[in-house]
Scaffold this active site. Structure first.
Site, PDB file in Angstrom:
ATOM      1  N   CYS A   2       0.587  -1.301  -0.062  1.00 48.82           N
ATOM      2  CA  CYS A   2       0.021  -0.041  -0.032  1.00 48.82           C
ATOM      3  C   CYS A   2       0.815   1.201  -0.093  1.00 48.82           C
ATOM      4  O   CYS A   2       1.994   1.314   0.591  1.00 48.82           O
ATOM      5  CB  CYS A   2      -0.850  -0.203   1.275  1.00 48.82           C
ATOM      6  N   ARG A  27       5.057  -0.099  -5.944  1.00 51.63           N
ATOM      7  CA  ARG A  27       5.123  -0.956  -4.778  1.00 51.63           C
ATOM      8  C   ARG A  27       4.100  -2.219  -4.997  1.00 51.63           C
ATOM      9  O   ARG A  27       4.187  -2.985  -4.004  1.00 51.63           O
ATOM     10  CB  ARG A  27       4.485   0.152  -3.549  1.00 51.63           C
ATOM     11  N   GLY A 100      -0.345  -1.111   6.581  1.00 49.50           N
ATOM     12  CA  GLY A 100      -0.298  -1.946   7.627  1.00 49.50           C
ATOM     13  C   GLY A 100      -1.257  -2.948   8.171  1.00 49.50           C
ATOM     14  O   GLY A 100      -2.398  -2.693   7.141  1.00 49.50           O
ATOM     15  N   GLU A 480      18.524 -17.879  -6.859  1.00 49.51           N
ATOM     16  CA  GLU A 480      18.229 -16.587  -7.334  1.00 49.51           C
ATOM     17  C   GLU A 480      17.494 -16.504  -8.846  1.00 49.51           C
ATOM     18  O   GLU A 480      16.442 -15.720  -9.152  1.00 49.51           O
ATOM     19  CB  GLU A 480      19.097 -15.494  -7.168  1.00 49.51           C
ATOM     20  N   LYS A 484      13.741 -15.525  -9.767  1.00 47.43           N
ATOM     21  CA  LYS A 484      13.621 -14.219 -10.754  1.00 47.43           C
ATOM     22  C   LYS A 484      12.550 -14.937 -12.059  1.00 47.43           C
ATOM     23  O   LYS A 484      11.775 -14.358 -12.125  1.00 47.43           O
ATOM     24  CB  LYS A 484      14.961 -13.631 -11.423  1.00 47.43           C
ATOM     25  N   HIS A 503      19.092 -37.745  -6.205  1.00 48.43           N
ATOM     26  CA  HIS A 503      18.568 -38.392  -5.051  1.00 48.43           C
ATOM     27  C   HIS A 503      16.893 -38.137  -5.195  1.00 48.43           C
ATOM     28  O   HIS A 503      16.157 -37.873  -4.213  1.00 48.43           O
ATOM     29  CB  HIS A 503      18.857 -37.507  -3.822  1.00 48.43           C
ATOM     30  N   LYS A 601       6.423  -4.593  -4.403  1.00 46.53           N
ATOM     31  CA  LYS A 601       7.894  -4.262  -4.254  1.00 46.53           C
ATOM     32  C   LYS A 601       8.473  -4.370  -2.725  1.00 46.53           C
ATOM     33  O   LYS A 601       9.439  -4.608  -2.405  1.00 46.53           O
ATOM     34  CB  LYS A 601       8.075  -2.980  -4.873  1.00 46.53           C
TER      35      LYS A 601
HETATM   36  C1  F6R Z   1      12.782 -10.921  -5.708  1.00 48.58           C
HETATM   37  C2  F6R Z   1      12.141  -9.890  -4.864  1.00 48.58           C
HETATM   38  C3  F6R Z   1      11.768 -10.242  -3.376  1.00 48.58           C
HETATM   39  C4  F6R Z   1      12.555  -9.207  -2.471  1.00 48.58           C
HETATM   40  C5  F6R Z   1      11.944  -9.496  -1.122  1.00 48.58           C
HETATM   41  C6  F6R Z   1      12.723  -8.791   0.112  1.00 48.58           C
HETATM   42  O1  F6R Z   1      12.844 -10.166  -6.936  1.00 48.58           O
HETATM   43  O2  F6R Z   1      11.952  -8.904  -5.163  1.00 48.58           O
HETATM   44  O3  F6R Z   1      12.029 -11.536  -3.072  1.00 48.58           O
HETATM   45  O4  F6R Z   1      13.920  -9.702  -2.501  1.00 48.58           O
HETATM   46  O5  F6R Z   1      10.695  -9.206  -0.786  1.00 48.58           O
HETATM   47  O6  F6R Z   1      12.928  -7.530  -0.226  1.00 48.58           O
HETATM   48  P1  F6R Z   1      13.816  -6.472   0.199  1.00 48.58           P
HETATM   49  O7  F6R Z   1      15.029  -6.616  -0.143  1.00 48.58           O
HETATM   50  O8  F6R Z   1      12.990  -5.060  -0.122  1.00 48.58           O
HETATM   51  O9  F6R Z   1      13.831  -6.554   1.712  1.00 48.58           O
END
Ligand code: F6R
Length: 606
Positions: A2, A27, A100, A480, A484, A503, A601
């Site tokens: 939010c 976000r 929140g 990773e 992604k 395994h 985000k």
């Molecule tokens: C992956 C991704 C999420 C963040 C995670 C932590 O591309 O964006 O897995 O890495 O939510 O976010 P931060 O780094 O902001 O704590």
């Protein structure tokens, strides 16, 4: 997640609020709304969908110079217009936007219903609007303080009242809130991105703090109405950095930015005279660095994987035992906090609730936590006892790329500093410094091979499911890579240690399940090639991310070559092609790359 905006000044509020909300779109959200104090009373417009839908729904003339706005990421109740914010009291004179979660909202709803209040949404926020309206206190400030005394949970709120048209009252507990100071105008935002077009002077509210905001300024105070003096800070971010600059996606822009952002991050931090890293922000002198017996890294999602890569770097260079753990699990297992352990919280946003709570848990038990954080002034950065800012610049794309590269480099610097107060020789320290200096150009080299990576990515996009595999230092790269890929392609992508394939997972290998294998030029090369043959023997399509010059023999695989650096730093470069693979696969599939479904985000709730 939010987003909150607010405006008080001489301009028409609606346009500024909507523009601020569009800066917070990255976000993640599913509905949006604004409330403006117009001469004829409070006007509210809310829509499900994008900020542009909200803009289209605004009446032609929506006058009013004070207002609040919100982008909502559904938690209590689905994404519907009645659940969008602002939420109002029964008579509509109190309007609230909230980030929140209120933990005791259900109980409060029940007592409000018993008292005869009709609730018109499923949200926890509406409860707050009614509590403020029903508070016996006299001033708006006291009503907000009194209402919040009944709630438990996390919040950043902005409250507008038709009875107090000159002010907005805000409060923070566990969710960020920033005030922006203009010339006889004030801005409110849950993130500086919402304010940066208008001002570079900001005040970050602390947890437990309230503020009265008028067009002429602000006054901060505690729940006991004691004033807290705050000095405005200057922010470095510019509005230009938030633009796409001609690119079609922020993710792509951020991948391409890496050579220059990495160079900028390293500038001034490499000390060739003593073959170490200059990290004043850590606030640890050599004696304290030397006293550290263990390092524990905490982060979530990709930051956690980068923490695994970082822990390996620390063990290699400093020979200090190090490991990484998902911050989201940490505090629920009653962790043992050791005095000579250095805890490292790693986060791009600096607002991830799970990571922030882990930091607080450690500090509550007397542990020392430093942060590897990108967003300056964010909650985690402020909560930590010291740290290394990542200086990646704003990262807008939900799928993190450049910030992760910067995290890995932050760990390399920390490992170098820890190593050089121990047994890492001057020569080895210098070898790492020279390796770090080569990284920007080597990232450029990888980016130059984009046309080939694009072709490979298009081949992978058709698969419903795929594996990413790697061993030891290649495993965080595989994790990773899978993360992604799944985030933006919505394909099932799973990471395994290459050594674990036989395994169990080997049973799934077939011509329809491709594998991306990370095979660096290291001591496990031949074993990795052997495992890769086990995949192709079962007709599994294979992509190998490897070093230029590696002889893969007669292995039937597409290969992506990465330039070789020092063995300790190689995983950082091996990760770069996985960013482009994910991006081009998602592009091929026609997905909303910068705003993947269901993801936010900044994950500011647990
Ligand atoms: C992956 C991704 C999420 C963040 C995670 C932590 O591309 O964006 O897995 O890495 O939510 O976010 P931060 O780094 O902001 O704590």
């Amino acid at each position: 997640m939010c987003g909150i905006v607010g405006y008080l000044g001489d301009q028409q509020a609606a346009g500024i609020l909507v523009e601020g909300l569009s800066q917070l779109e990255y976000r993640g959200y599913d509905s949006a709304g604004i409330a403006v104090l117009s001469p004829s009373g409070v006007k509210v417009v809310r829509t499900v969908g994008r900020v542009r839908d909200l803009q289209a729904a605004l009446p032609k003339r929506l006058g009013g110079k004070v207002g609040i706005g919100h982008t909502r990421w559904a938690t209590h109740g689905p994404a519907t217009e009645p659940n969008a914010h602002p939420q109002a009291s029964q008579d509509g004179r109190i309007q609230v936007v909230h980030n929140g979660i209120l933990d005791n909202a259900a109980a409060l709803r029940e007592s409000l219903t018993t008292a005869g209040v009709t609730l018109s949404s499923d949200t926890d926020t509406e409860v707050l609007a009614h509590l403020i309206a029903r508070s016996p206190a006299k001033t708006l400030e006291d009503k907000v303080i009194e209402a919040l005394s009944h709630v438990t949970g996390t919040y950043a709120i902005a409250v507008l009242s038709a009875d107090h048209p000159d002010r907005v009252v805000v409060a923070r507990n566990g969710s960020p809130l920033v005030l922006g100071i203009g010339e006889r105008e004030m801005f409110i935002g849950s993130d500086v991105a919402a304010l940066v077009r208008h001002t570079s002077q900001v005040v970050h509210l602390d947890d437990g703090e309230f503020a009265t905001v008028t067009r002429d300024g602000f006054k901060t105070f505690t729940a006991d109405s004691i004033e807290t003096g705050k000095t405005p800070e200057q922010i470095e971010m510019t509005a230009e950095e938030l633009q796409l600059a001609g690119h079609s996606h922020y993710m792509y822009k951020e991948i391409l930015e890496q050579p220059s952002s990495v160079e900028r991050m390293l500038r001034g931090r490499l000390d060739e005279r003593f073959a170490t890293a200059r990290l004043d922000g850590l606030q640890l002198d050599p004696r304290e660095l030397r006293g550290i017996r263990r390092v524990k890294v905490l982060g979530c999602g990709s930051a956690f994987y980068s923490g695994q890569l970082g822990a390996a770097l620390i063990e290699q260079l400093a020979r200090v035992p190090a490991d990484a753990e998902a911050a989201s699990e940490f505090r629920y297992r009653n962790p043992i906090i050791e005095p000579d352990t250095l805890y490292v919280a790693v986060s791009q946003s600096g607002e991830t609730a799970d990571t922030l709570f882990a930091v607080r848990e450690i500090q509550r038990k007397g542990g020392r936590v430093v942060g590897l954080v990108n967003v300056v002034g964010s909650s985690i950065a402020r909560q930590c006892d010291g740290g290394i800012y990542l200086h990646a610049g704003p990262e807008i794309s939900v799928a993190s790329t450049k910030a992760l590269t910067h995290m890995s480099l932050g760990f390399a610097l920390l490992a170098l500093a820890l190593g050089r107060v121990r047994d890492l020789s001057f020569t080895d320290g210098l070898r790492i410094i020279n390796g770090l200096k080569r990284i920007p150009d080597q990232i450029s080299e990888i980016i130059d091979s984009e046309p080939h990576i694009t072709t490979v990515a298009k081949g992978l996009a058709g698969a419903e499911s795929l594996f990413f595999v790697g061993r030891v230092h290649g495993f965080p790269v595989a994790r990773e890579g899978a993360q992604k890929f799944k985030e933006i392609s919505y394909r099932h992508a799973e990471a395994y240690q290459t050594s674990e394939l036989k395994h169990g997972p080997l049973a799934l290998i077939s011509e329809t399940l491709p594998t991306v294998a990370v095979i660096p030029d290291d001591e496990l090369l031949q074993r990795n090639i052997g495992a890769a043959h086990e995949i192709t023997a079962r007709r599994g399509p294979l992509v190998v991310i490897t070093h230029a010059g590696v002889d893969l023999g007669n292995l039937d695989a597409e290969r992506i070559d990465v330039p070789k650096n020092e063995p300790e730093l190689d995983p950082i470069l091996l990760t770069i092609p996985t960013q482009l693979l994910a991006y081009h696969a998602a592009l091929e599939l026609g997905h909303d790359i910068d705003r993947p479904r269901n993801l936010a985000k900044s994950v500011t709730v647990e």
